[in-house]
Write a protein that holds these residues in place. Structure first.
Motif, PDB file in Angstrom:
ATOM      1  N   VAL A 275       0.637  -1.457   0.040  1.00  0.00           N
ATOM      2  CA  VAL A 275       0.366   0.046   0.202  1.00  0.00           C
ATOM      3  C   VAL A 275       0.920   1.329  -0.253  1.00  0.00           C
ATOM      4  O   VAL A 275       1.246   1.369   0.870  1.00  0.00           O
ATOM      5  CB  VAL A 275      -0.873   0.084   1.352  1.00  0.00           C
ATOM      6  CG1 VAL A 275      -1.619   1.387   1.088  1.00  0.00           C
ATOM      7  CG2 VAL A 275      -1.740  -0.950   1.286  1.00  0.00           C
ATOM      8  N   THR A 276       1.034   2.393  -0.967  1.00  0.00           N
ATOM      9  CA  THR A 276       1.758   2.700  -1.227  1.00  0.00           C
ATOM     10  C   THR A 276       0.998   4.512  -0.967  1.00  0.00           C
ATOM     11  O   THR A 276       0.059   4.386  -0.707  1.00  0.00           O
ATOM     12  CB  THR A 276       1.722   3.325  -2.768  1.00  0.00           C
ATOM     13  OG1 THR A 276       1.194   3.767  -2.908  1.00  0.00           O
ATOM     14  CG2 THR A 276       2.813   1.519  -3.849  1.00  0.00           C
ATOM     15  N   ALA A 277       1.933   5.474  -0.900  1.00  0.00           N
ATOM     16  CA  ALA A 277       1.484   6.774  -0.167  1.00  0.00           C
ATOM     17  C   ALA A 277       0.070   7.067  -1.138  1.00  0.00           C
ATOM     18  O   ALA A 277      -1.006   7.853  -0.493  1.00  0.00           O
ATOM     19  CB  ALA A 277       2.527   7.578   0.367  1.00  0.00           C
ATOM     20  N   GLU A 278       0.199   7.099  -2.310  1.00  0.00           N
ATOM     21  CA  GLU A 278      -0.627   7.555  -2.717  1.00  0.00           C
ATOM     22  C   GLU A 278      -1.929   6.816  -2.796  1.00  0.00           C
ATOM     23  O   GLU A 278      -3.239   7.359  -3.092  1.00  0.00           O
ATOM     24  CB  GLU A 278      -0.068   7.106  -4.433  1.00  0.00           C
ATOM     25  CG  GLU A 278       1.449   8.653  -5.292  1.00  0.00           C
ATOM     26  CD  GLU A 278       2.852   7.627  -4.589  1.00  0.00           C
ATOM     27  OE1 GLU A 278       4.459   8.090  -4.484  1.00  0.00           O
ATOM     28  OE2 GLU A 278       2.613   6.774  -4.025  1.00  0.00           O
ATOM     29  N   MET A 279      -1.838   5.139  -2.885  1.00  0.00           N
ATOM     30  CA  MET A 279      -2.708   4.625  -2.254  1.00  0.00           C
ATOM     31  C   MET A 279      -3.338   4.946  -1.178  1.00  0.00           C
ATOM     32  O   MET A 279      -4.892   5.485  -1.210  1.00  0.00           O
ATOM     33  CB  MET A 279      -2.446   3.001  -2.757  1.00  0.00           C
ATOM     34  CG  MET A 279      -2.127   2.274  -4.058  1.00  0.00           C
ATOM     35  SD  MET A 279      -1.486   0.886  -3.711  1.00  0.00           S
ATOM     36  CE  MET A 279      -2.163  -0.511  -3.147  1.00  0.00           C
ATOM     37  N   VAL A 280      -2.618   5.334  -0.390  1.00  0.00           N
ATOM     38  CA  VAL A 280      -3.884   5.797   0.969  1.00  0.00           C
ATOM     39  C   VAL A 280      -4.328   7.161   0.594  1.00  0.00           C
ATOM     40  O   VAL A 280      -5.903   7.325   0.948  1.00  0.00           O
ATOM     41  CB  VAL A 280      -2.231   5.822   2.105  1.00  0.00           C
ATOM     42  CG1 VAL A 280      -3.278   7.455   2.819  1.00  0.00           C
ATOM     43  CG2 VAL A 280      -1.819   4.702   2.485  1.00  0.00           C
ATOM     44  N   GLN A 281      -4.252   7.971  -0.229  1.00  0.00           N
ATOM     45  CA  GLN A 281      -4.284   9.257  -0.579  1.00  0.00           C
ATOM     46  C   GLN A 281      -5.404   8.909  -0.735  1.00  0.00           C
ATOM     47  O   GLN A 281      -6.567   9.280  -1.066  1.00  0.00           O
ATOM     48  CB  GLN A 281      -3.127  10.570  -1.263  1.00  0.00           C
ATOM     49  CG  GLN A 281      -4.144  11.744  -1.229  1.00  0.00           C
ATOM     50  CD  GLN A 281      -4.083  12.641  -0.663  1.00  0.00           C
ATOM     51  OE1 GLN A 281      -3.541  12.125   0.738  1.00  0.00           O
ATOM     52  NE2 GLN A 281      -4.699  13.198  -0.403  1.00  0.00           N
TER      53      GLN A 281
END
Length: 284
Positions: A275-281
């Motif tokens: 889970v990447t930071a972009e996916m979290v956002q």
């Protein structure tokens, strides 16, 4: 040709609904029928386990064969520390979890449908432990004609899904660790999901439960599979088409399928293995 088998799905749920709560067919509340059903299902599972392995071995596929059953497990807690509350919690845990697991995994038939005997022989009759996990229940002692000693409720102030079940990711960690330490079998999460028609909680639900699995693996628990329930909205026996468990929405009037945002999140996790930071956002 099939190498991996679930012989019976949630035997405890079916029998509890049919003969304890009485809200599944045949709608005949009877604790005696509940325990009798568990005995017969346990024998059926063991016989199926032996037969599948025998057939697969004869075909030369024994080394690739995995047979088990899917066990619905829940966290049972008490809000009070009284003796009766602890007694009720322990009895519910024993009747809903322990006697089925001991019989189907080890062949040990305990009270009230056995006396610690092994009618189908001693051994391990599961190649993995199938875990279906959704929620936690709070237990308090009572006396009634259906459950006889316990009332189940939801913790006050808890976050709930559409069916009123508590969202409790920590429970997946607690139960997988508990049963892995007891049986030392590889664990398959055969069901885990949320009823959420607005799709407002499912992405977070997935994230938090996969995080619990990550912790389990880091702590040495051999979790090998995770199957999300469910791919599409489905028919639930007691509630019909109303609950929405799917990563994909189904319009039952047109049969149109629409991938929910949480389904796209799940797909990205599977594709990226993180889970990447972009996916979290984007999703959380």
């Amino acid at each position: 040709l099939v190498s991996e088998w679930v012989t019976i799905n949630e035997p405890n749920v079916y029998l509890e609904g049919a003969y304890s709560a009485g809200n599944f067919p045949p709608h005949k509340p009877s604790l005696m029928a509940y325990f009798t059903g568990l005995k017969h299902m346990s024998i059926a599972h063991i016989k199926a386990y032996k037969a599948i392995h025998k057939i697969r071995e004869a075909e030369g596929f024994e080394g690739k064969t995995l047979v088990g059953f899917a066990k619905h497990v829940r966290v049972f807690d008490t809000e009070s520390k009284g003796v009766l509350s602890r007694f009720a919690r322990n009895m519910v845990d024993y009747c809903f979890h322990t006697i089925t697991l001991e019989a189907m995994v080890k062949g040990r038939f305990n009270f009230p449908f056995g006396c610690g005997n092994y009618p189908e022989g001693r051994g391990l009759f599961c190649d993995y432990l199938g875990i279906n996990y959704y929620s936690r229940d709070m237990i308090k002692f009572t006396w009634n004609a259906l459950r006889a000693f316990a009332d189940l409720s939801v913790r006050e102030g808890a976050e709930l899904n559409d069916m009123g079940w508590e969202i409790y990711p920590e429970g997946l960690y607690i139960l997988c660790k508990k049963y892995y330490e007891r049986y030392r079998l590889p664990i398959f999460i055969t069901e885990n999901g949320i009823c959420d028609h607005l799709d407002s909680k499912r992405a977070r639900f997935i994230y938090d439960h996969l995080e619990a699995i990550k912790r389990l693996r880091e702590d040495g628990v051999d979790v090998r599979r995770y199957y999300h329930w469910s791919l599409m909205d489905n028919f639930e026996w007691e509630f019909g088409l109303t609950p929405k468990f799917g990563l994909i929405e189904v319009d039952y009037s047109t049969q149109k399928r629409t991938i929910r945002p949480s389904g796209r999140f799940y797909a990205e996790i599977a594709r990226n293995k993180e889970v990447t930071a972009e996916m979290v956002q984007k999703y959380l």
